[in-house]
Design a protein around this motif. Structure first.
Motif, PDB file in Angstrom:
ATOM      1  N   ALA A   9      35.980  32.173  34.176  1.00 46.76           N
ATOM      2  CA  ALA A   9      35.193  31.729  33.024  1.00 46.76           C
ATOM      3  C   ALA A   9      33.864  31.116  33.480  1.00 46.76           C
ATOM      4  N   ALA A  10      33.910  30.287  34.527  1.00 48.81           N
ATOM      5  CA  ALA A  10      32.680  29.679  35.043  1.00 48.81           C
ATOM      6  C   ALA A  10      31.737  30.753  35.585  1.00 48.81           C
ATOM      7  N   PHE A  11      32.289  31.742  36.284  1.00 49.10           N
ATOM      8  CA  PHE A  11      31.467  32.842  36.788  1.00 49.10           C
ATOM      9  C   PHE A  11      30.807  33.570  35.622  1.00 49.10           C
ATOM     10  N   ASN A  12      31.577  33.885  34.583  1.00 44.48           N
ATOM     11  CA  ASN A  12      31.039  34.632  33.457  1.00 44.48           C
ATOM     12  C   ASN A  12      29.954  33.855  32.715  1.00 44.48           C
ATOM     13  N   GLU A  13      30.026  32.538  32.711  1.00 42.06           N
ATOM     14  CA  GLU A  13      28.979  31.722  32.088  1.00 42.06           C
ATOM     15  C   GLU A  13      27.676  31.782  32.881  1.00 42.06           C
ATOM     16  N   ARG A  14      27.790  31.918  34.198  1.00 42.29           N
ATOM     17  CA  ARG A  14      26.610  31.826  35.078  1.00 42.29           C
ATOM     18  C   ARG A  14      26.132  33.155  35.619  1.00 42.29           C
ATOM     19  N   ALA A  15      26.913  34.211  35.472  1.00 46.33           N
ATOM     20  CA  ALA A  15      26.596  35.486  36.119  1.00 46.33           C
ATOM     21  C   ALA A  15      25.313  36.096  35.566  1.00 46.33           C
ATOM     22  N   PRO A  16      24.478  36.590  36.468  1.00 47.52           N
ATOM     23  CA  PRO A  16      23.245  37.241  36.021  1.00 47.52           C
ATOM     24  C   PRO A  16      23.520  38.673  35.550  1.00 47.52           C
ATOM     25  N   GLY A  17      22.629  39.180  34.735  1.00 45.93           N
ATOM     26  CA  GLY A  17      22.713  40.579  34.312  1.00 45.93           C
ATOM     27  C   GLY A  17      24.025  40.935  33.674  1.00 45.93           C
ATOM     28  N   GLY A  18      24.542  42.099  34.030  1.00 51.54           N
ATOM     29  CA  GLY A  18      25.780  42.589  33.428  1.00 51.54           C
ATOM     30  C   GLY A  18      27.031  42.269  34.221  1.00 51.54           C
ATOM     31  N   ALA A  19      26.922  41.404  35.224  1.00 50.69           N
ATOM     32  CA  ALA A  19      28.109  41.074  36.025  1.00 50.69           C
ATOM     33  C   ALA A  19      29.134  40.350  35.159  1.00 50.69           C
ATOM     34  N   ARG A  20      30.399  40.752  35.288  1.00 52.54           N
ATOM     35  CA  ARG A  20      31.490  40.130  34.538  1.00 52.54           C
ATOM     36  C   ARG A  20      32.686  39.949  35.449  1.00 52.54           C
ATOM     37  N   GLY A  21      33.279  38.779  35.376  1.00 52.90           N
ATOM     38  CA  GLY A  21      34.501  38.517  36.112  1.00 52.90           C
ATOM     39  C   GLY A  21      35.708  38.879  35.265  1.00 52.90           C
ATOM     40  N   VAL A  22      36.807  39.215  35.933  1.00 53.47           N
ATOM     41  CA  VAL A  22      38.050  39.593  35.273  1.00 53.47           C
ATOM     42  C   VAL A  22      39.189  38.803  35.912  1.00 53.47           C
ATOM     43  N   VAL A  23      40.054  38.249  35.073  1.00 57.69           N
ATOM     44  CA  VAL A  23      41.246  37.584  35.596  1.00 57.69           C
ATOM     45  C   VAL A  23      42.245  38.674  35.969  1.00 57.69           C
ATOM     46  N   GLY A  24      42.700  38.633  37.208  1.00 60.57           N
ATOM     47  CA  GLY A  24      43.651  39.645  37.648  1.00 60.57           C
ATOM     48  C   GLY A  24      44.017  39.456  39.104  1.00 60.57           C
ATOM     49  N   ASP A  25      44.919  40.299  39.542  1.00 63.17           N
ATOM     50  CA  ASP A  25      45.436  40.275  40.902  1.00 63.17           C
ATOM     51  C   ASP A  25      44.955  41.548  41.594  1.00 63.17           C
ATOM     52  N   ALA A  26      44.292  41.399  42.727  1.00 61.45           N
ATOM     53  CA  ALA A  26      43.734  42.557  43.442  1.00 61.45           C
ATOM     54  C   ALA A  26      44.810  43.547  43.860  1.00 61.45           C
ATOM     55  N   GLU A  28      47.279  44.447  41.888  1.00 60.22           N
ATOM     56  CA  GLU A  28      47.778  45.113  40.683  1.00 60.22           C
ATOM     57  C   GLU A  28      46.656  45.561  39.758  1.00 60.22           C
ATOM     58  N   LEU A  29      45.447  45.507  40.217  1.00 58.06           N
ATOM     59  CA  LEU A  29      44.276  45.742  39.385  1.00 58.06           C
ATOM     60  C   LEU A  29      44.269  47.138  38.770  1.00 58.06           C
ATOM     61  N   THR A  61      42.003  49.150  45.508  1.00 54.03           N
ATOM     62  CA  THR A  61      40.569  49.252  45.801  1.00 54.03           C
ATOM     63  C   THR A  61      40.154  50.717  45.830  1.00 54.03           C
ATOM     64  N   ALA A  62      40.919  51.558  46.529  1.00 54.26           N
ATOM     65  CA  ALA A  62      40.600  52.984  46.611  1.00 54.26           C
ATOM     66  C   ALA A  62      40.583  53.632  45.231  1.00 54.26           C
ATOM     67  N   ARG A  63      41.523  53.255  44.364  1.00 50.84           N
ATOM     68  CA  ARG A  63      41.569  53.821  43.002  1.00 50.84           C
ATOM     69  C   ARG A  63      40.331  53.478  42.192  1.00 50.84           C
ATOM     70  N   HIS A  64      39.716  52.326  42.492  1.00 52.32           N
ATOM     71  CA  HIS A  64      38.559  51.882  41.713  1.00 52.32           C
ATOM     72  C   HIS A  64      37.219  52.266  42.333  1.00 52.32           C
ATOM     73  N   LEU A  65      37.240  52.912  43.495  1.00 51.26           N
ATOM     74  CA  LEU A  65      36.000  53.372  44.122  1.00 51.26           C
ATOM     75  C   LEU A  65      35.679  54.790  43.686  1.00 51.26           C
ATOM     76  N   ARG A  66      34.404  55.035  43.436  1.00 49.59           N
ATOM     77  CA  ARG A  66      33.951  56.407  43.198  1.00 49.59           C
ATOM     78  C   ARG A  66      33.980  57.172  44.523  1.00 49.59           C
ATOM     79  N   PRO A  67      34.057  58.492  44.480  1.00 43.79           N
ATOM     80  CA  PRO A  67      33.948  59.258  45.729  1.00 43.79           C
ATOM     81  C   PRO A  67      32.651  58.887  46.454  1.00 43.79           C
ATOM     82  N   GLY A  68      32.769  58.628  47.738  1.00 42.69           N
ATOM     83  CA  GLY A  68      31.620  58.191  48.527  1.00 42.69           C
ATOM     84  C   GLY A  68      31.350  56.699  48.415  1.00 42.69           C
ATOM     85  N   GLY A  69      32.133  56.011  47.578  1.00 38.16           N
ATOM     86  CA  GLY A  69      31.948  54.567  47.388  1.00 38.16           C
ATOM     87  C   GLY A  69      32.369  53.778  48.623  1.00 38.16           C
ATOM     88  N   LEU A  70      31.869  52.566  48.708  1.00 43.39           N
ATOM     89  CA  LEU A  70      32.081  51.723  49.877  1.00 43.39           C
ATOM     90  C   LEU A  70      32.767  50.420  49.477  1.00 43.39           C
TER      91      LEU A  70
END
Length: 181
Positions: A9-26, A28-29, A61-70
């Motif tokens: 919530a604190a991140f989402n209040e302060r984040a610049p641009g379109g950045a958004r934080g999500v509550v979750g477990d890396a 199980e994401l 992490t691999a599931r959420h990366l685009r092909p060629g993503g880093l």
């Protein structure tokens, strides 16, 4: 992504641009989008319980990366060396009359982990002091192990970057992993 709702919530209040934080477990994401870049916070993989939890995190992490993503995972791949120097000053901050302090006490290798201890203190606006010793346990982990485990998750090594230690922080290795096309 973080488990701590207040932090997100604190991140989402302060984040610049379109950045958004999500509550979750890396581990199980499951988001409805993919990314060209995933940056893991310092020692994320080392905070997980072991190889099985790291495998879950790397697969998600691999599931959420685009092909060629880093993906970039920073690790402390060797225990910090003891130095002859005066103890560091505590990190401190005052918010609405409350004073928060965190003083590093020590870091040691025990039972296959780096154990970092800090004295956390809080002073209320009325002057009441509370304190506790906080321990963070980081599993010993090499860049080679991260690369091997990542390969099983469909990610290939894409280099490493060294972050030199400073007066205030230990050095680290950033392991770069790429998703195939």
């Amino acid at each position: 992504v973080d488990l701590d709702e207040e932090l997100v919530a604190a991140f989402n209040e302060r984040a610049p641009g379109g950045a958004r934080g999500v509550v979750g477990d890396a581990r199980e994401l499951s988001l409805a989008q993919s990314f060209g870049l995933v940056l893991a916070p310092m020692q994320l993989l080392q905070l997980l319980e072991g190889a099985d939890d790291r495998a879950l995190c790397l697969r998600r992490t691999a599931r959420h990366l685009r092909p060629g993503g880093l993906a970039a995972f920073a690790i402390v791949d060797s225990p910090p060396e003891a130095i002859e120097a005066p103890p560091p000053m505590p990190d401190g901050r005052e918010v609405d009359g409350w004073v928060y302090s965190s003083l590093p006490l020590d870091a040691a290798v025990r039972d296959g982990e780096i154990v970092v201890r800090r004295l956390r203190q809080t002073v209320s606006p009325a002057g009441e002091l509370t304190e506790e010793v906080d321990e963070v346990r980081l599993g010993l982990l090499s860049a080679e192990t991260v690369e091997r485990e990542a390969a099983a998750a469909g990610l290939r090594p894409a280099g490493r970057r060294e972050i030199r230690p400073t007066e205030d922080h230990v050095g680290s290795t950033v392991v770069l992993l790429e998703k195939g096309a």
